[in-house]
Design a protein around this motif. Structure first.
Motif, PDB file in Angstrom:
ATOM      1  N   ILE A 298       2.985  -2.072   2.655  1.00  0.00           N
ATOM      2  CA  ILE A 298       3.125  -3.160   1.684  1.00  0.00           C
ATOM      3  C   ILE A 298       4.370  -2.880   0.850  1.00  0.00           C
ATOM      4  O   ILE A 298       4.481  -1.836   0.206  1.00  0.00           O
ATOM      5  CB  ILE A 298       1.894  -3.250   0.759  1.00  0.00           C
ATOM      6  CG1 ILE A 298       0.629  -3.531   1.575  1.00  0.00           C
ATOM      7  CG2 ILE A 298       2.104  -4.325  -0.303  1.00  0.00           C
ATOM      8  CD1 ILE A 298      -0.646  -3.490   0.751  1.00  0.00           C
ATOM      9  N   ILE A 299       5.298  -3.817   0.877  1.00  0.00           N
ATOM     10  CA  ILE A 299       6.527  -3.690   0.093  1.00  0.00           C
ATOM     11  C   ILE A 299       6.514  -4.786  -0.967  1.00  0.00           C
ATOM     12  O   ILE A 299       6.597  -5.969  -0.638  1.00  0.00           O
ATOM     13  CB  ILE A 299       7.780  -3.834   0.980  1.00  0.00           C
ATOM     14  CG1 ILE A 299       7.737  -2.803   2.118  1.00  0.00           C
ATOM     15  CG2 ILE A 299       9.044  -3.666   0.151  1.00  0.00           C
ATOM     16  CD1 ILE A 299       8.873  -2.939   3.115  1.00  0.00           C
TER      17      ILE A 299
ATOM     18  N   ASP B  16       0.777  -3.729  -6.729  1.00  0.00           N
ATOM     19  CA  ASP B  16       2.111  -3.988  -7.275  1.00  0.00           C
ATOM     20  C   ASP B  16       3.067  -2.835  -6.996  1.00  0.00           C
ATOM     21  O   ASP B  16       4.124  -2.720  -7.614  1.00  0.00           O
ATOM     22  CB  ASP B  16       2.038  -4.258  -8.774  1.00  0.00           C
ATOM     23  CG  ASP B  16       1.372  -3.118  -9.540  1.00  0.00           C
ATOM     24  OD1 ASP B  16       1.040  -2.108  -8.904  1.00  0.00           O
ATOM     25  OD2 ASP B  16       1.208  -3.264 -10.764  1.00  0.00           O
ATOM     26  N   SER B  17       2.670  -1.965  -6.066  1.00  0.00           N
ATOM     27  CA  SER B  17       3.533  -0.837  -5.724  1.00  0.00           C
ATOM     28  C   SER B  17       3.503  -0.628  -4.217  1.00  0.00           C
ATOM     29  O   SER B  17       2.659  -1.188  -3.500  1.00  0.00           O
ATOM     30  CB  SER B  17       3.080   0.436  -6.444  1.00  0.00           C
ATOM     31  OG  SER B  17       1.747   0.765  -6.081  1.00  0.00           O
ATOM     32  N   LEU B  18       4.413   0.178  -3.731  1.00  0.00           N
ATOM     33  CA  LEU B  18       4.494   0.480  -2.311  1.00  0.00           C
ATOM     34  C   LEU B  18       3.195   1.115  -1.826  1.00  0.00           C
ATOM     35  O   LEU B  18       2.594   1.929  -2.518  1.00  0.00           O
ATOM     36  CB  LEU B  18       5.663   1.441  -2.072  1.00  0.00           C
ATOM     37  CG  LEU B  18       5.957   1.816  -0.619  1.00  0.00           C
ATOM     38  CD1 LEU B  18       6.565   0.649   0.120  1.00  0.00           C
ATOM     39  CD2 LEU B  18       6.900   3.022  -0.586  1.00  0.00           C
TER      40      LEU B  18
ATOM     41  N   GLY C 262      -0.746   2.357   4.748  1.00  0.00           N
ATOM     42  CA  GLY C 262      -2.150   2.581   5.057  1.00  0.00           C
ATOM     43  C   GLY C 262      -2.471   2.349   6.522  1.00  0.00           C
ATOM     44  O   GLY C 262      -1.616   1.966   7.321  1.00  0.00           O
ATOM     45  N   LYS C 263      -3.734   2.579   6.858  1.00  0.00           N
ATOM     46  CA  LYS C 263      -4.233   2.416   8.215  1.00  0.00           C
ATOM     47  C   LYS C 263      -4.858   1.032   8.350  1.00  0.00           C
ATOM     48  O   LYS C 263      -5.672   0.620   7.519  1.00  0.00           O
ATOM     49  CB  LYS C 263      -5.286   3.488   8.509  1.00  0.00           C
ATOM     50  CG  LYS C 263      -5.781   3.529   9.938  1.00  0.00           C
ATOM     51  CD  LYS C 263      -4.779   4.185  10.840  1.00  0.00           C
ATOM     52  CE  LYS C 263      -5.348   4.380  12.256  1.00  0.00           C
ATOM     53  NZ  LYS C 263      -4.359   4.954  13.190  1.00  0.00           N
TER      54      LYS C 263
ATOM     55  N   THR D 209      -8.756  -2.353   1.389  1.00  0.00           N
ATOM     56  CA  THR D 209      -8.111  -1.151   1.913  1.00  0.00           C
ATOM     57  C   THR D 209      -7.315  -0.422   0.839  1.00  0.00           C
ATOM     58  O   THR D 209      -7.277   0.807   0.807  1.00  0.00           O
ATOM     59  CB  THR D 209      -7.189  -1.515   3.094  1.00  0.00           C
ATOM     60  OG1 THR D 209      -7.963  -2.161   4.112  1.00  0.00           O
ATOM     61  CG2 THR D 209      -6.534  -0.274   3.688  1.00  0.00           C
ATOM     62  N   VAL D 210      -6.686  -1.184  -0.058  1.00  0.00           N
ATOM     63  CA  VAL D 210      -5.880  -0.543  -1.110  1.00  0.00           C
ATOM     64  C   VAL D 210      -6.720  -0.196  -2.334  1.00  0.00           C
ATOM     65  O   VAL D 210      -6.197   0.252  -3.343  1.00  0.00           O
ATOM     66  CB  VAL D 210      -4.688  -1.445  -1.525  1.00  0.00           C
ATOM     67  CG1 VAL D 210      -3.787  -1.724  -0.343  1.00  0.00           C
ATOM     68  CG2 VAL D 210      -5.156  -2.755  -2.160  1.00  0.00           C
TER      69      VAL D 210
END
Length: 276
Positions: free
Chosen positions: A78-79, A109-111, A114-115, A156-157
């Motif tokens: 995620i960018i 809101d950050s880089l 993940g899987k 996931t995050v």
């Protein structure tokens, strides 16, 4: 590159169920064969939208803040907006899906690297297959999977979801089901036992729900609905009282007249005269 989904004004507002004000959402499939490889952006750049890249085959490396991030098969990155980055390596067998969108209220809101879990992978495979159908409903079906894809990403995050309303509404649902059955069969000689059986309840359960929600017993509710419907026929139709008596399953005219008078306070013929 194939654009599998593009949010538009016709159906795109359905993404609002996520409560994150998602706009300008695209899902793209990128296959880096000999031609596509030349289009890889190797210079440092940034975007105004979020980018989520999910790799299905091969790998791709990104340089972000002087650090290299490797994204391999079944992984995602995620960018967030305005974060400068560039691609430093792309394998020739790369197949990836890119989800881009704007949002003023994202849980990440950050880089993030993940899987991609099973649900995420399955949703993307499903979207790819549905895209080939080119059917009138394809975009709606795909959009449902886009919503699932977002929810999977949120989880996931580690995004803390808003607690669901756990209020028990089963009584309301059963009441609605019961009232619909009564309305559809009001011309028959309905018994409380028959209604309860249809809704898979005991007569006691049915009575409890009606008393709690409607303030009257099921028997009184059935009688009220039947009388109100008979009253409408008498006011608005030319059907005779004998025809109405037979239509609503009364044994004879006497019982029909008596039931009507008990409810409206006057015989049905006098009631009809009021509207002529």
């Amino acid at each position: 590159m194939k654009i599998l989904y593009r949010q538009n004004g016709t159906t795109g507002d359905r993404l609002a169920v996520l409560s994150h004000n998602i706009k300008n959402c695209y899902l793209k499939k990128l296959v880096y064969n000999n031609n596509d490889y030349k289009t890889t952006t190797s210079k440092s750049h940034w975007h105004s939208e979020y980018e989520i890249h999910i790799v299905f085959s091969g790998c791709q490396f990104y340089e972000i803040d002087s650090k290299i991030y490797e994204v391999h098969k079944n992984e995602f990155i995620i960018i967030p907006p305005k974060l400068k980055h560039k691609v430093t390596f792309t394998s020739e067998n790369l197949i990836k899906y890119s989800l881009t969108f704007n949002s003023e209220d994202m849980p990440f809101d950050s880089l993030h690297l993940g899987k991609a879990d099973k649900n995420m992978v399955n949703n993307i495979v499903f979207i790819s297959e549905e895209f080939k159908q080119k059917s009138a409903y394809a975009n709606l079906i795909i959009e449902n999977r886009i919503i699932e894809l977002f929810i999977t990403l949120f989880r996931t995050v580690g995004y803390k979801e808003v607690d669901a309303d756990t209020k028990d509404t089963s009584g309301d649902a059963r009441l609605d089901l019961t009232k619909k059955f009564i309305s559809d069969n009001i011309e028959r000689n309905l018994s409380v036992r028959e209604v309860a059986s249809y809704c898979h309840m005991s007569e006691r359960q049915l009575a409890r729900i009606f008393l709690e929600k409607e303030g009257i017993s099921p028997a009184k509710y059935i009688n009220r609905e039947k009388m109100e419907k008979i009253g409408k026929y008498i006011k608005n139709s030319e059907l005779s009282l004998q025809q109405l008596s037979e239509m609503f399953s009364y044994n004879n005219q006497y019982y029909f007249n008596t039931a009507f008078k008990n409810y409206f306070g006057m015989p049905p013929n006098e009631y009809r005269k009021m509207f002529k």
